[in-house]
Design a protein around this motif. Sequence first.
Motif, PDB file in Angstrom:
ATOM      1  N   PHE A   7       0.828  -1.089   0.123  1.00 12.90           N
ATOM      2  CA  PHE A   7      -0.051  -0.047  -0.119  1.00 12.90           C
ATOM      3  C   PHE A   7       0.766   1.233  -0.171  1.00 12.90           C
ATOM      4  CE2 PHE A   7      -2.189   3.468   2.401  1.00 12.90           C
ATOM      5  CZ  PHE A   7      -3.275   3.690   1.424  1.00 12.90           C
ATOM      6  N   ARG A   8       1.773   1.097   0.871  1.00 13.39           N
ATOM      7  CA  ARG A   8       2.946   2.428   0.831  1.00 13.39           C
ATOM      8  C   ARG A   8       3.491   2.682  -0.405  1.00 13.39           C
ATOM      9  NH1 ARG A   8       0.432   5.050   4.480  1.00 13.39           N
ATOM     10  NH2 ARG A   8       0.372   4.133   6.664  1.00 13.39           N
ATOM     11  N   ILE A   9       3.991   1.559  -1.043  1.00  6.47           N
ATOM     12  CA  ILE A   9       4.857   1.675  -2.191  1.00  6.47           C
ATOM     13  C   ILE A   9       3.572   2.302  -3.373  1.00  6.47           C
ATOM     14  CG2 ILE A   9       5.632   0.503  -4.180  1.00  6.47           C
ATOM     15  CD1 ILE A   9       6.627  -1.362  -2.121  1.00  6.47           C
ATOM     16  N   ALA A  10       2.615   1.725  -3.448  1.00  9.57           N
ATOM     17  CA  ALA A  10       1.424   2.051  -4.432  1.00  9.57           C
ATOM     18  C   ALA A  10       1.253   3.827  -4.032  1.00  9.57           C
ATOM     19  CB  ALA A  10       0.554   1.437  -4.463  1.00  9.57           C
ATOM     20  N   GLN A  11       1.082   4.076  -2.839  1.00 12.23           N
ATOM     21  CA  GLN A  11       0.904   5.551  -2.300  1.00 12.23           C
ATOM     22  C   GLN A  11       1.816   6.574  -2.812  1.00 12.23           C
ATOM     23  OE1 GLN A  11       0.849   5.959   1.951  1.00 12.23           O
ATOM     24  NE2 GLN A  11      -1.070   7.373   1.602  1.00 12.23           N
ATOM     25  N   GLU A  12       3.241   6.001  -2.572  1.00  6.68           N
ATOM     26  CA  GLU A  12       4.357   6.816  -3.228  1.00  6.68           C
ATOM     27  C   GLU A  12       4.346   6.720  -4.625  1.00  6.68           C
ATOM     28  OE1 GLU A  12       7.410   9.370  -2.971  1.00  6.68           O
ATOM     29  OE2 GLU A  12       6.158   8.632  -1.122  1.00  6.68           O
ATOM     30  N   ALA A  13       4.277   5.704  -5.295  1.00  8.68           N
ATOM     31  CA  ALA A  13       4.408   5.787  -6.736  1.00  8.68           C
ATOM     32  C   ALA A  13       3.076   6.573  -7.510  1.00  8.68           C
ATOM     33  CB  ALA A  13       4.067   4.464  -7.429  1.00  8.68           C
ATOM     34  N   ILE A  14       1.913   6.620  -6.931  1.00  9.56           N
ATOM     35  CA  ILE A  14       0.984   7.631  -7.463  1.00  9.56           C
ATOM     36  C   ILE A  14       1.210   9.112  -7.248  1.00  9.56           C
ATOM     37  CG2 ILE A  14      -1.567   8.025  -7.121  1.00  9.56           C
ATOM     38  CD1 ILE A  14      -1.827   4.807  -6.870  1.00  9.56           C
ATOM     39  N   ALA A  15       1.638   9.194  -5.880  1.00 10.13           N
ATOM     40  CA  ALA A  15       2.015  10.649  -5.406  1.00 10.13           C
ATOM     41  C   ALA A  15       3.183  11.351  -6.451  1.00 10.13           C
ATOM     42  CB  ALA A  15       2.644  10.746  -4.294  1.00 10.13           C
ATOM     43  N   ASN A  16       4.011  10.543  -6.763  1.00 10.24           N
ATOM     44  CA  ASN A  16       5.057  10.618  -7.751  1.00 10.24           C
ATOM     45  C   ASN A  16       4.517  11.060  -9.101  1.00 10.24           C
ATOM     46  OD1 ASN A  16       7.197  10.854  -5.850  1.00 10.24           O
ATOM     47  ND2 ASN A  16       7.812   8.657  -6.360  1.00 10.24           N
ATOM     48  N   VAL A  17       3.622  10.185  -9.685  1.00  8.04           N
ATOM     49  CA  VAL A  17       3.008  10.343 -10.903  1.00  8.04           C
ATOM     50  C   VAL A  17       2.375  11.663 -10.727  1.00  8.04           C
ATOM     51  CG1 VAL A  17       1.096   9.473 -12.350  1.00  8.04           C
ATOM     52  CG2 VAL A  17       2.709   7.809 -11.552  1.00  8.04           C
ATOM     53  N   ILE A  18       1.424  11.891  -9.699  1.00  7.63           N
ATOM     54  CA  ILE A  18       0.674  13.114  -9.872  1.00  7.63           C
ATOM     55  C   ILE A  18       1.612  14.504  -9.745  1.00  7.63           C
ATOM     56  CG2 ILE A  18      -0.855  14.520  -8.220  1.00  7.63           C
ATOM     57  CD1 ILE A  18      -2.147  11.839  -7.493  1.00  7.63           C
ATOM     58  N   LYS A  19       2.774  14.252  -8.980  1.00  3.26           N
ATOM     59  CA  LYS A  19       3.678  15.543  -8.814  1.00  3.26           C
ATOM     60  C   LYS A  19       4.283  15.734  -9.978  1.00  3.26           C
ATOM     61  CE  LYS A  19       4.204  15.060  -3.860  1.00  3.26           C
ATOM     62  NZ  LYS A  19       5.408  14.408  -3.009  1.00  3.26           N
ATOM     63  N   SER A  21       4.694  13.614 -13.414  1.00  4.17           N
ATOM     64  CA  SER A  21       4.713  13.092 -14.664  1.00  4.17           C
ATOM     65  C   SER A  21       3.620  13.613 -15.687  1.00  4.17           C
ATOM     66  CB  SER A  21       4.337  11.496 -14.535  1.00  4.17           C
ATOM     67  OG  SER A  21       2.804  11.532 -14.719  1.00  4.17           O
ATOM     68  N   GLY A  22       2.869  14.493 -15.454  1.00  6.91           N
ATOM     69  CA  GLY A  22       1.627  15.063 -16.388  1.00  6.91           C
ATOM     70  C   GLY A  22       0.926  14.200 -16.931  1.00  6.91           C
ATOM     71  N   ALA A  23       0.703  12.930 -16.339  1.00  5.09           N
ATOM     72  CA  ALA A  23       0.065  11.729 -16.885  1.00  5.09           C
ATOM     73  C   ALA A  23      -1.578  12.078 -16.899  1.00  5.09           C
ATOM     74  CB  ALA A  23       0.244  10.487 -15.941  1.00  5.09           C
ATOM     75  N   THR A  24      -2.190  11.262 -17.660  1.00  5.75           N
ATOM     76  CA  THR A  24      -3.477  11.527 -17.737  1.00  5.75           C
ATOM     77  C   THR A  24      -4.320  10.385 -17.357  1.00  5.75           C
ATOM     78  OG1 THR A  24      -3.739  10.861 -20.035  1.00  5.75           O
ATOM     79  CG2 THR A  24      -3.749  13.305 -19.780  1.00  5.75           C
ATOM     80  N   LYS A  25      -3.437   9.193 -17.165  1.00  8.03           N
ATOM     81  CA  LYS A  25      -4.079   7.883 -16.934  1.00  8.03           C
ATOM     82  C   LYS A  25      -3.177   7.159 -15.981  1.00  8.03           C
ATOM     83  CE  LYS A  25      -5.719   3.557 -18.940  1.00  8.03           C
ATOM     84  NZ  LYS A  25      -5.904   2.871 -20.379  1.00  8.03           N
ATOM     85  N   ILE A  26      -3.552   6.438 -14.996  1.00 11.36           N
ATOM     86  CA  ILE A  26      -2.855   5.638 -14.017  1.00 11.36           C
ATOM     87  C   ILE A  26      -3.459   4.234 -14.118  1.00 11.36           C
ATOM     88  CG2 ILE A  26      -1.543   5.210 -11.581  1.00 11.36           C
ATOM     89  CD1 ILE A  26      -2.088   8.232 -11.228  1.00 11.36           C
ATOM     90  N   THR A  27      -2.499   3.305 -14.233  1.00 18.36           N
ATOM     91  CA  THR A  27      -3.029   2.029 -13.893  1.00 18.36           C
ATOM     92  C   THR A  27      -2.355   0.997 -12.807  1.00 18.36           C
ATOM     93  OG1 THR A  27      -3.563   1.921 -16.334  1.00 18.36           O
ATOM     94  CG2 THR A  27      -3.590  -0.234 -15.219  1.00 18.36           C
ATOM     95  N   VAL A  28      -3.256   0.482 -11.772  1.00 14.23           N
ATOM     96  CA  VAL A  28      -2.778  -0.351 -10.727  1.00 14.23           C
ATOM     97  C   VAL A  28      -3.322  -1.507 -11.011  1.00 14.23           C
ATOM     98  CG1 VAL A  28      -2.557  -0.301  -8.500  1.00 14.23           C
ATOM     99  CG2 VAL A  28      -2.686   2.028  -9.398  1.00 14.23           C
ATOM    100  N   HIS A  29      -2.560  -2.384 -10.933  1.00 18.89           N
ATOM    101  CA  HIS A  29      -2.807  -3.870 -11.179  1.00 18.89           C
ATOM    102  C   HIS A  29      -2.118  -4.661  -9.879  1.00 18.89           C
ATOM    103  CE1 HIS A  29      -4.845  -7.066 -13.408  1.00 18.89           C
ATOM    104  NE2 HIS A  29      -3.579  -7.784 -13.171  1.00 18.89           N
ATOM    105  N   GLU A  42       1.292   1.547 -13.941  1.00 18.51           N
ATOM    106  CA  GLU A  42       1.887   2.178 -15.228  1.00 18.51           C
ATOM    107  C   GLU A  42       1.093   3.587 -15.418  1.00 18.51           C
ATOM    108  OE1 GLU A  42       2.574  -1.574 -17.672  1.00 18.51           O
ATOM    109  OE2 GLU A  42       0.680  -1.067 -17.578  1.00 18.51           O
ATOM    110  N   ASP A  43       1.711   4.615 -16.022  1.00 22.68           N
ATOM    111  CA  ASP A  43       1.163   5.853 -16.225  1.00 22.68           C
ATOM    112  C   ASP A  43       1.583   6.255 -17.884  1.00 22.68           C
ATOM    113  OD1 ASP A  43       3.397   7.900 -16.430  1.00 22.68           O
ATOM    114  OD2 ASP A  43       4.068   6.979 -14.499  1.00 22.68           O
ATOM    115  N   ASP A  44       0.749   7.246 -18.347  1.00 24.66           N
ATOM    116  CA  ASP A  44       1.049   7.855 -19.712  1.00 24.66           C
ATOM    117  C   ASP A  44       1.788   9.117 -19.544  1.00 24.66           C
ATOM    118  OD1 ASP A  44      -1.075   9.251 -18.850  1.00 24.66           O
ATOM    119  OD2 ASP A  44      -2.292   8.810 -20.624  1.00 24.66           O
ATOM    120  N   GLY A  45       2.749   9.394 -18.619  1.00 24.89           N
ATOM    121  CA  GLY A  45       3.123  10.774 -18.416  1.00 24.89           C
ATOM    122  C   GLY A  45       4.439  10.881 -19.367  1.00 24.89           C
TER     123      GLY A  45
END
Length: 92
Positions: A7-19, A21-29, A42-45
């Motif tokens: 959970f903490r890894i996913a939380q940090e990864a998603i925070a990094n994408v938001i801060k 990457s400029g991504a419009t899509k994030i996929t968590v599997h 994965e992201d499309d940033g």
Amino acid sequence: MVATYLFRIAQEAIANVIKHSGATKITVHLDYSFQHILLTIEDDGIGFNPKLTSSGFGLQFMKKRAEETNGSLNLKSGNCGTGLQVNIRVSE
């Protein structure tokens, strides 16, 4: 412990994408069985060079958490986004 660390890894990864990457899509599997867990994000940033930013606190945090669960963290990034995978072998 493994669930909390994932959970903490996913939380940090998603925070990094938001801060960053400029991504419009994030996929968590999440794939799991009794022997193996695979978390993929994965992201499309815009991507980045992991070799140049591998000393960043967030990446170090995620790598340390993966290793503390006897797992590994793999990161790939390019012009079309970034992919992160955490592989964990679950001990019996």
